[in-house]
Motif scaffolding. Structure first.
Motif, PDB file in Angstrom:
ATOM      1  N   ALA A  40     -64.259  -5.775  -6.864  1.00  8.70           N
ATOM      2  CA  ALA A  40     -63.231  -6.029  -5.847  1.00  8.70           C
ATOM      3  C   ALA A  40     -63.186  -7.516  -5.474  1.00  8.70           C
ATOM      4  O   ALA A  40     -62.099  -8.093  -5.334  1.00  8.70           O
ATOM      5  CB  ALA A  40     -63.491  -5.180  -4.606  1.00  8.70           C
ATOM      6  N   TYR A  41     -64.349  -8.153  -5.329  1.00  9.28           N
ATOM      7  CA  TYR A  41     -64.370  -9.587  -5.013  1.00  9.28           C
ATOM      8  C   TYR A  41     -63.861 -10.417  -6.181  1.00  9.28           C
ATOM      9  O   TYR A  41     -63.142 -11.395  -5.981  1.00  9.28           O
ATOM     10  CB  TYR A  41     -65.774 -10.036  -4.600  1.00  9.28           C
ATOM     11  CG  TYR A  41     -66.103  -9.652  -3.182  1.00  9.28           C
ATOM     12  CD1 TYR A  41     -65.292 -10.042  -2.120  1.00  9.28           C
ATOM     13  CD2 TYR A  41     -67.212  -8.882  -2.901  1.00  9.28           C
ATOM     14  CE1 TYR A  41     -65.574  -9.667  -0.821  1.00  9.28           C
ATOM     15  CE2 TYR A  41     -67.508  -8.500  -1.597  1.00  9.28           C
ATOM     16  CZ  TYR A  41     -66.687  -8.901  -0.568  1.00  9.28           C
ATOM     17  OH  TYR A  41     -66.978  -8.539   0.713  1.00  9.28           O
ATOM     18  N   ARG A  42     -64.197 -10.022  -7.394  1.00  8.57           N
ATOM     19  CA  ARG A  42     -63.672 -10.749  -8.557  1.00  8.57           C
ATOM     20  C   ARG A  42     -62.159 -10.646  -8.621  1.00  8.57           C
ATOM     21  O   ARG A  42     -61.466 -11.628  -8.892  1.00  8.57           O
ATOM     22  CB  ARG A  42     -64.293 -10.213  -9.839  1.00  8.57           C
ATOM     23  CG  ARG A  42     -65.728 -10.634 -10.009  1.00  8.57           C
ATOM     24  CD  ARG A  42     -66.307 -10.101 -11.284  1.00  8.57           C
ATOM     25  NE  ARG A  42     -67.660 -10.617 -11.460  1.00  8.57           N
ATOM     26  CZ  ARG A  42     -68.526 -10.142 -12.309  1.00  8.57           C
ATOM     27  NH1 ARG A  42     -68.195  -9.132 -13.093  1.00  8.57           N
ATOM     28  NH2 ARG A  42     -69.728 -10.650 -12.411  1.00  8.57           N
ATOM     29  N   GLU A  43     -61.624  -9.459  -8.350  1.00 12.20           N
ATOM     30  CA  GLU A  43     -60.167  -9.279  -8.332  1.00 12.20           C
ATOM     31  C   GLU A  43     -59.540 -10.109  -7.220  1.00 12.20           C
ATOM     32  O   GLU A  43     -58.476 -10.704  -7.408  1.00 12.20           O
ATOM     33  CB  GLU A  43     -59.819  -7.806  -8.165  1.00 12.20           C
ATOM     34  CG  GLU A  43     -60.107  -6.976  -9.396  1.00 12.20           C
ATOM     35  CD  GLU A  43     -59.917  -5.483  -9.170  1.00 12.20           C
ATOM     36  OE1 GLU A  43     -59.498  -5.077  -8.061  1.00 12.20           O
ATOM     37  OE2 GLU A  43     -60.206  -4.707 -10.107  1.00 12.20           O
ATOM     38  N   MET A 105     -59.850 -18.866   1.759  1.00 14.99           N
ATOM     39  CA  MET A 105     -59.962 -17.451   1.411  1.00 14.99           C
ATOM     40  C   MET A 105     -60.765 -17.281   0.124  1.00 14.99           C
ATOM     41  O   MET A 105     -61.610 -16.390   0.012  1.00 14.99           O
ATOM     42  CB  MET A 105     -58.574 -16.824   1.259  1.00 14.99           C
ATOM     43  CG  MET A 105     -57.839 -16.651   2.566  1.00 14.99           C
ATOM     44  SD  MET A 105     -56.102 -16.134   2.388  1.00 14.99           S
ATOM     45  CE  MET A 105     -56.209 -14.738   1.303  1.00 14.99           C
ATOM     46  N   ARG A 106     -60.509 -18.143  -0.855  1.00 17.67           N
ATOM     47  CA  ARG A 106     -61.228 -18.062  -2.127  1.00 17.67           C
ATOM     48  C   ARG A 106     -62.708 -18.383  -1.925  1.00 17.67           C
ATOM     49  O   ARG A 106     -63.582 -17.710  -2.460  1.00 17.67           O
ATOM     50  CB  ARG A 106     -60.624 -19.009  -3.149  1.00 17.67           C
ATOM     51  CG  ARG A 106     -61.278 -18.868  -4.512  1.00 17.67           C
ATOM     52  CD  ARG A 106     -60.660 -19.823  -5.539  1.00 17.67           C
ATOM     53  NE  ARG A 106     -61.091 -19.508  -6.869  1.00 17.67           N
ATOM     54  CZ  ARG A 106     -62.286 -19.825  -7.372  1.00 17.67           C
ATOM     55  NH1 ARG A 106     -63.169 -20.448  -6.632  1.00 17.67           N
ATOM     56  NH2 ARG A 106     -62.591 -19.508  -8.602  1.00 17.67           N
ATOM     57  N   ASP A 107     -63.001 -19.423  -1.149  1.00 15.26           N
ATOM     58  CA  ASP A 107     -64.393 -19.773  -0.862  1.00 15.26           C
ATOM     59  C   ASP A 107     -65.119 -18.601  -0.192  1.00 15.26           C
ATOM     60  O   ASP A 107     -66.263 -18.306  -0.521  1.00 15.26           O
ATOM     61  CB  ASP A 107     -64.467 -21.001   0.045  1.00 15.26           C
ATOM     62  CG  ASP A 107     -64.203 -22.300  -0.693  1.00 15.26           C
ATOM     63  OD1 ASP A 107     -64.169 -22.295  -1.943  1.00 15.26           O
ATOM     64  OD2 ASP A 107     -64.033 -23.331  -0.013  1.00 15.26           O
ATOM     65  N   ASP A 108     -64.437 -17.936   0.744  1.00 17.90           N
ATOM     66  CA  ASP A 108     -65.043 -16.807   1.442  1.00 17.90           C
ATOM     67  C   ASP A 108     -65.351 -15.671   0.466  1.00 17.90           C
ATOM     68  O   ASP A 108     -66.451 -15.106   0.480  1.00 17.90           O
ATOM     69  CB  ASP A 108     -64.114 -16.312   2.548  1.00 17.90           C
ATOM     70  CG  ASP A 108     -64.715 -15.159   3.321  1.00 17.90           C
ATOM     71  OD1 ASP A 108     -65.808 -15.332   3.891  1.00 17.90           O
ATOM     72  OD2 ASP A 108     -64.095 -14.073   3.344  1.00 17.90           O
ATOM     73  N   ALA A 109     -64.403 -15.352  -0.390  1.00 18.21           N
ATOM     74  CA  ALA A 109     -64.623 -14.285  -1.374  1.00 18.21           C
ATOM     75  C   ALA A 109     -65.732 -14.673  -2.346  1.00 18.21           C
ATOM     76  O   ALA A 109     -66.569 -13.841  -2.708  1.00 18.21           O
ATOM     77  CB  ALA A 109     -63.329 -13.979  -2.130  1.00 18.21           C
ATOM     78  N   MET A 110     -65.764 -15.938  -2.752  1.00 19.85           N
ATOM     79  CA  MET A 110     -66.808 -16.402  -3.665  1.00 19.85           C
ATOM     80  C   MET A 110     -68.179 -16.305  -2.994  1.00 19.85           C
ATOM     81  O   MET A 110     -69.154 -15.875  -3.615  1.00 19.85           O
ATOM     82  CB  MET A 110     -66.529 -17.845  -4.098  1.00 19.85           C
ATOM     83  CG  MET A 110     -67.493 -18.362  -5.132  1.00 19.85           C
ATOM     84  SD  MET A 110     -67.345 -17.541  -6.728  1.00 19.85           S
ATOM     85  CE  MET A 110     -65.889 -18.343  -7.349  1.00 19.85           C
ATOM     86  N   GLU A 111     -68.255 -16.670  -1.732  1.00 19.07           N
ATOM     87  CA  GLU A 111     -69.526 -16.600  -1.011  1.00 19.07           C
ATOM     88  C   GLU A 111     -69.987 -15.151  -0.886  1.00 19.07           C
ATOM     89  O   GLU A 111     -71.165 -14.848  -1.038  1.00 19.07           O
ATOM     90  CB  GLU A 111     -69.399 -17.230   0.375  1.00 19.07           C
ATOM     91  CG  GLU A 111     -70.711 -17.278   1.128  1.00 19.07           C
ATOM     92  CD  GLU A 111     -70.643 -18.079   2.404  1.00 19.07           C
ATOM     93  OE1 GLU A 111     -71.651 -18.124   3.111  1.00 19.07           O
ATOM     94  OE2 GLU A 111     -69.586 -18.658   2.706  1.00 19.07           O
ATOM     95  N   THR A 130     -61.278 -19.046 -13.692  1.00 18.49           N
ATOM     96  CA  THR A 130     -61.570 -17.611 -13.671  1.00 18.49           C
ATOM     97  C   THR A 130     -61.824 -17.101 -15.077  1.00 18.49           C
ATOM     98  O   THR A 130     -61.936 -15.914 -15.266  1.00 18.49           O
ATOM     99  CB  THR A 130     -60.416 -16.819 -13.040  1.00 18.49           C
ATOM    100  OG1 THR A 130     -59.222 -17.113 -13.753  1.00 18.49           O
ATOM    101  CG2 THR A 130     -60.262 -17.163 -11.579  1.00 18.49           C
ATOM    102  N   ALA A 131     -61.901 -17.991 -16.040  1.00 14.81           N
ATOM    103  CA  ALA A 131     -62.122 -17.545 -17.419  1.00 14.81           C
ATOM    104  C   ALA A 131     -63.448 -16.816 -17.512  1.00 14.81           C
ATOM    105  O   ALA A 131     -64.416 -17.211 -16.909  1.00 14.81           O
ATOM    106  CB  ALA A 131     -62.117 -18.752 -18.359  1.00 14.81           C
ATOM    107  N   GLY A 132     -63.447 -15.736 -18.257  1.00 12.22           N
ATOM    108  CA  GLY A 132     -64.661 -14.994 -18.460  1.00 12.22           C
ATOM    109  C   GLY A 132     -64.879 -13.883 -17.456  1.00 12.22           C
ATOM    110  O   GLY A 132     -65.872 -13.181 -17.522  1.00 12.22           O
ATOM    111  N   TRP A 133     -64.004 -13.745 -16.508  1.00 11.38           N
ATOM    112  CA  TRP A 133     -64.182 -12.681 -15.512  1.00 11.38           C
ATOM    113  C   TRP A 133     -63.422 -11.510 -15.953  1.00 11.38           C
ATOM    114  O   TRP A 133     -62.511 -11.063 -15.973  1.00 11.38           O
ATOM    115  CB  TRP A 133     -63.745 -13.144 -14.146  1.00 11.38           C
ATOM    116  CG  TRP A 133     -64.722 -14.089 -13.567  1.00 11.38           C
ATOM    117  CD1 TRP A 133     -65.640 -14.838 -14.231  1.00 11.38           C
ATOM    118  CD2 TRP A 133     -64.920 -14.405 -12.207  1.00 11.38           C
ATOM    119  NE1 TRP A 133     -66.360 -15.572 -13.393  1.00 11.38           N
ATOM    120  CE2 TRP A 133     -65.939 -15.341 -12.130  1.00 11.38           C
ATOM    121  CE3 TRP A 133     -64.322 -13.986 -11.042  1.00 11.38           C
ATOM    122  CZ2 TRP A 133     -66.382 -15.850 -10.950  1.00 11.38           C
ATOM    123  CZ3 TRP A 133     -64.760 -14.514  -9.872  1.00 11.38           C
ATOM    124  CH2 TRP A 133     -65.787 -15.438  -9.822  1.00 11.38           C
TER     125      TRP A 133
END
Length: 133
Positions: A40-43, A105-111, A130-133
């Motif tokens: 879910a976080y990767r998405e 928002m991206r930083d928060d999801a990454m954290e 996001t390559a490789g995800w």
């Protein structure tokens, strides 16, 4: 008094450690649904990356459209140039604010994906990868 309590505790521990199915259930209970959470976080990160890229495209398109409108205007060149500069500044501010919000928002999801403290090493100052995800 301590000896009977200790014996009872060790008896329960031995029973739990001897029951692999119970251990598996306890592990699942503690870990929860980790694979689905990670996905879910990767998405979410991929979605925010797409929104950041769309914001960049919109910025370019809006600036080109503003330039075309001003170029088509046959009025006073000085006024048209001032209008263009004001419109460009307004568009830039709005899109920068949206871009910054998306990066947060991206930083928060990454954290959340990588764990506490990852914000320092997974900043979004560079274009997202996001390559490789």
């Amino acid at each position: 008094m301590a000896r009977p309590l200790e014996d009872a505790v060790w008896a329960e521990i031995t029973k739990i450690l001897g029951d692999q199915e119970k251990l598996r259930r306890l592990a699942e209970e503690w870990l929860g649904d980790v694979p689905n959470t990670v996905e879910a976080y990767r998405e979410r990160i991929a979605d925010v990356d797409a929104q950041i890229e769309e914001t960049r495209r919109m910025r370019k398109n809006k600036l080109v459209a503003l330039a075309a409108v001003v170029a088509a205007d046959e009025g006073d060149d000085t006024a048209a140039e001032a209008d263009l500069q004001a419109a460009v500044a307004e568009v830039k501010v709005g899109l920068r604010e949206k871009d910054q919000h998306l990066r947060v928002m991206r930083d928060d999801a990454m954290e959340r994906l990588l764990g506490p403290g990852s914000r320092r090493t997974a900043r979004c100052d560079a274009p997202p990868a996001t390559a490789g995800w």
